[in-house]
Design an enzyme around this catalytic site. Structure first.
Site, short mmCIF file in Angstrom:
data_model
loop_
_atom_site.label_atom_id
_atom_site.label_comp_id
_atom_site.label_asym_id
_atom_site.label_seq_id
_atom_site.Cartn_x
_atom_site.Cartn_y
_atom_site.Cartn_z
N ARG A 46 0.84 -1.20 0.00
CA ARG A 46 0.00 0.00 0.00
C ARG A 46 0.88 1.25 0.00
O ARG A 46 0.60 2.22 -0.69
CB ARG A 46 -0.96 0.00 1.20
CG ARG A 46 -1.73 1.31 1.31
CD ARG A 46 -3.01 1.28 2.14
NE ARG A 46 -3.05 0.35 3.23
CZ ARG A 46 -2.38 0.48 4.38
NH1 ARG A 46 -1.60 1.55 4.58
NH2 ARG A 46 -2.46 -0.44 5.32
N ASP A 170 -7.48 19.64 -12.85
CA ASP A 170 -7.85 18.35 -13.40
C ASP A 170 -7.45 18.38 -14.88
O ASP A 170 -8.08 19.05 -15.70
CB ASP A 170 -9.35 18.13 -13.24
CG ASP A 170 -9.79 16.74 -13.68
OD1 ASP A 170 -9.17 16.19 -14.61
OD2 ASP A 170 -10.77 16.20 -13.13
C1 LIG Z 1 -13.76 10.57 -15.57
C2 LIG Z 1 -13.32 11.80 -14.90
C3 LIG Z 1 -13.07 11.83 -13.53
C4 LIG Z 1 -13.29 10.64 -12.64
O1 LIG Z 1 -12.38 9.61 -12.94
P1 LIG Z 1 -12.69 8.03 -12.78
O2 LIG Z 1 -11.45 7.40 -13.27
O3 LIG Z 1 -13.92 7.72 -13.60
O4 LIG Z 1 -12.95 7.79 -11.33
C5 LIG Z 1 -12.60 13.02 -12.98
N1 LIG Z 1 -12.42 14.12 -13.73
C6 LIG Z 1 -12.67 14.13 -15.06
C7 LIG Z 1 -12.45 15.37 -15.85
C8 LIG Z 1 -13.13 12.97 -15.68
O5 LIG Z 1 -13.38 12.99 -17.00
#
Ligand SMILES: *Cc1c(COP(=O)(O)O)cnc(C)c1O
Length: 388
Positions: A46, A170
């Site tokens: 982990r 993000d």
């Molecule tokens: C898909 C997505 C997520 C979440 O990710 P998962 O791998 O589905 O948990 C977060 N941010 C964006 C911009 C996404 O497209």
């Protein structure tokens, strides 16, 4: 070294014992200690695991950060990041946000007293208005999905820095191949690696990259303590996908720009949201801070009645959620990815019942245009004879 070379070589020179060009999957969760007080660097999986460690190191380098952390999904990565905050803390977040991130903030983090305000993060005056003494961070998606709103990362990061706030970006849609937020001043980058980094719709994964020693140490503590880490098989599969990222992104971009231009001229289409189109309001900022466009864009049909038949008549393009894979997928955000966002907010940003979101794959452009063309044509015929 150029990013294309670094991508292709992920893990290829990391196993001197055998020379394996594809880094092996180390399935072990426990590691033998040579003697008391000594460690091979691995104790328990982990905390640190060999295959995951190669992926994490590569991610940190690709995003120009100090440390990388691989998580079991993008949401797990966001949850790990949000654990930086405590009761009473406030976040400022991009308005046209991934639905799952909105749900995590509003339905789960809110229980722990962490609140969020949603705003067009390109509007620095609006950010300043929302800032309170409890504000700790700003979370940006650029481009947003589905409306492709662009935020000037450097401008927001320097505003945030001046007020002691963290900037979290993000970077799922553009990937480090096209945009590197840490180079523009961000502190943390998060990825749903399920999307372009994995690239084949076959591995669920998340990545966090941090800049700075203290923040990296804190994230390592949270990553290990929460334990939403990526397993060795999925770490391997993700690296395997990332090796071809540069080639894939080139084709995704080519196809998506061609399709956006074609739809922009189509009589049944009201508007197209693609930052590569010069009329897009974020065109110049995106051009300045990213080296290209992604395969994602959206378009709004003139008539809502065409949506259902278009989705039914598609042959090559799949009607499915998700994005970033080699296969083209068409999504209906209002009822799929954004169903968790209240209608009032959805309408405010423009995610209405005529909007479709395209994740353009790497198929041949002629086949994609032909498929979408025949589906729109058939939909038009169904709703009343006239062209849709
Ligand atoms: C898909 C997505 C997520 C979440 O990710 P998962 O791998 O589905 O948990 C977060 N941010 C964006 C911009 C996404 O497209």
């Amino acid at each position: 070294m150029k990013i294309e070379s670094r991508l292709a070589q992920i893990g290829s020179q990391e196993d001197p014992a055998t020379g394996a060009v594809s880094f092996p999957v180390y399935q072990a969760t426990a590691f033998r200690h040579p003697k008391l007080g000594q460690s091979t660097g691995f104790d328990y999986a982990r905390t640190k695991s060999p295959t995951r460690a190669v992926l994490e190191e590569a991610a940190a380098k690709l995003e120009s950060g100090d440390r990388g952390f691989a998580c079991s999904s993008g949401m797990a990565a966001l949850q790990t990041i949000f654990a930086l905050f405590k009761q009473g803390d406030h976040l400022i977040v991009s308005l046209d946000l991934y639905g799952g991130t909105y749900r995590l903030l509003e339905k789960i983090m809110s229980r722990f007293g962490v609140t969020a305000s949603y705003v067009d993060t390109n509007d620095l005056d609006a950010l300043e208005t929302l800032r309170t003494p409890s504000t700790r961070a700003v979370l940006i998606e650029t481009p947003t999905n589905p409306l492709m709103m662009i935020t000037d990362i450097a401008a927001v990061a320097s505003w945030a820095k001046a007020h002691g706030l963290l900037t979290i970006v993000d970077n799922t849609l553009l990937t480090p191949y096209l945009q590197r937020p840490i180079e523009l001043g961000a502190d943390i980058v998060i990825h749903s690696a399920t999307k372009y980094l994995g690239g084949h719709n076959d591995v669920l994964a998340g990545l966090i990259v941090t800049k700075g020693q203290a923040l990296s140490d804190e994230m390592a503590f949270l990553h290990n303590s929460i334990g939403a880490v990526l397993g060795p098989q999925d770490s391997w599969l993700l690296m395997r996908g990332m090796k071809t990222l540069a080639l894939r992104m080139e084709r995704h971009e080519f196809n998506s720009v061609k399709l956006a231009e074609w739809l922009d001229e189509h009589p049944a289409v009201e508007s197209v949201y693609h930052p590569a189109l010069p009329a897009h309001p974020g065109h110049d900022v995106q051009k300045r801070q990213a080296s290209g466009s992604t395969g994602i864009f959206s378009f709004r049909m003139k008539d809502a009645r065409t949506i259902e038949p278009i989705l039914r008549h598609l042959r090559l393009i799949a009607f499915a959620e998700s994005l970033g894979g080699v296969e083209s997928l068409l999504t209906y955000p209002a009822v799929q990815t954004h169903a968790d966002i209240p209608e009032e907010i959805r309408r405010k940003v423009g995610v209405d019942d005529r909007l479709l979101r395209f994740s353009v794959g790497i198929e041949h452009i002629d086949d994609l245009i032909e498929d979408l063309g025949q589906a729109i044509e058939a939909a038009g015929a169904e709703i009343g004879g006239e062209r849709a």
